[in-house]
Design an enzyme around this catalytic site. Sequence first.
Site, short mmCIF file in Angstrom:
data_model
loop_
_atom_site.label_atom_id
_atom_site.label_comp_id
_atom_site.label_asym_id
_atom_site.label_seq_id
_atom_site.Cartn_x
_atom_site.Cartn_y
_atom_site.Cartn_z
N HIS A 64 33.80 48.97 53.37
CA HIS A 64 33.38 48.08 52.26
C HIS A 64 33.59 48.78 50.91
O HIS A 64 32.61 49.19 50.28
CB HIS A 64 31.92 47.71 52.42
CG HIS A 64 31.51 46.51 51.63
ND1 HIS A 64 31.16 46.55 50.29
CD2 HIS A 64 31.40 45.21 52.00
CE1 HIS A 64 30.82 45.36 49.88
NE2 HIS A 64 30.96 44.51 50.90
N ILE A 112 32.42 49.77 47.23
CA ILE A 112 31.32 49.06 46.59
C ILE A 112 30.17 48.98 47.57
O ILE A 112 30.35 48.63 48.74
CB ILE A 112 31.75 47.64 46.16
CG1 ILE A 112 32.88 47.71 45.13
CG2 ILE A 112 30.56 46.87 45.59
CD1 ILE A 112 33.42 46.35 44.74
N GLY A 134 25.82 44.20 48.80
CA GLY A 134 24.62 43.63 48.21
C GLY A 134 23.45 43.57 49.18
O GLY A 134 22.30 43.80 48.79
N VAL A 135 23.73 43.28 50.43
CA VAL A 135 22.64 43.19 51.41
C VAL A 135 21.96 44.54 51.60
O VAL A 135 20.75 44.61 51.87
CB VAL A 135 23.16 42.66 52.77
CG1 VAL A 135 23.55 41.21 52.64
CG2 VAL A 135 24.32 43.50 53.29
N GLU A 186 18.11 45.62 51.02
CA GLU A 186 17.39 46.37 52.05
C GLU A 186 16.75 47.63 51.46
O GLU A 186 15.60 47.96 51.77
CB GLU A 186 18.35 46.76 53.18
CG GLU A 186 17.77 47.72 54.20
CD GLU A 186 16.56 47.19 54.95
OE1 GLU A 186 15.74 48.00 55.41
OE2 GLU A 186 16.44 45.95 55.08
#
Length: 219
Positions: free
Chosen positions: A121, A127, A130-131, A135
């Site tokens: 990723h 990057i 976002g998840v 978290e």
Amino acid sequence: MAASSSVFTVSPSRNLAAIPLHQSLSPPLLRSSSVAFRPKRRSSSLVLCSTDESKSTAEKEIPIELRYEAFPTVMDINKIQEILPHRFPFLLVDRVIEYTAGVSAVAIKNVTINDNFFPGHFPERPIMPGVLMVEAMAQVGGIVMLQPEVGGSRSNFFFAGIDKVRFRKPVIAGDTLVMRMTLVKLQKRFGIAKMEGKAYVGNSVVCEGEFLMAMGKEE
């Protein structure tokens, strides 16, 4: 006095100049001409500029590695592991830099190219997902909730929901993610807590949202 005997002439590229046409001038004319050539007061802006320049020079003399203070340590990684049940590769909090019992916590996640999610990723543009930012923020919320002041249970504590989450800027390898989680509402009877969170890189907000935490009692 005739128009041809005028005392003053105007030049486009010069100041007003007095040109005597006669050997004797009347005193009123001398007084009026002295007013026309009164010097202007000097501006003090030059002094301010020199002061700012000297200050800037002094700052440049300090090596860059000494200009910025390190984040304080309120809880180190060992203390964090005593509170949170998460472990590698899913423990996403490196240090707590501020903690107010039963109210809020501020913690950091050092984002490095060695994080295990970067190879996928993305290979050409690393990057942080976002998840995983969400978290990490939830884990900081867990540090607030799993304390005696709140009464959460480490063995029965869950991330229950998110709302109004926005991702403002990408987080890349080399960034330091600074996360603040604040307890907004706690319903101990139902074991539900509402929290607000914001994550920063420098002075920029990169992620924000509302979080629900579900707590249970030790059996």
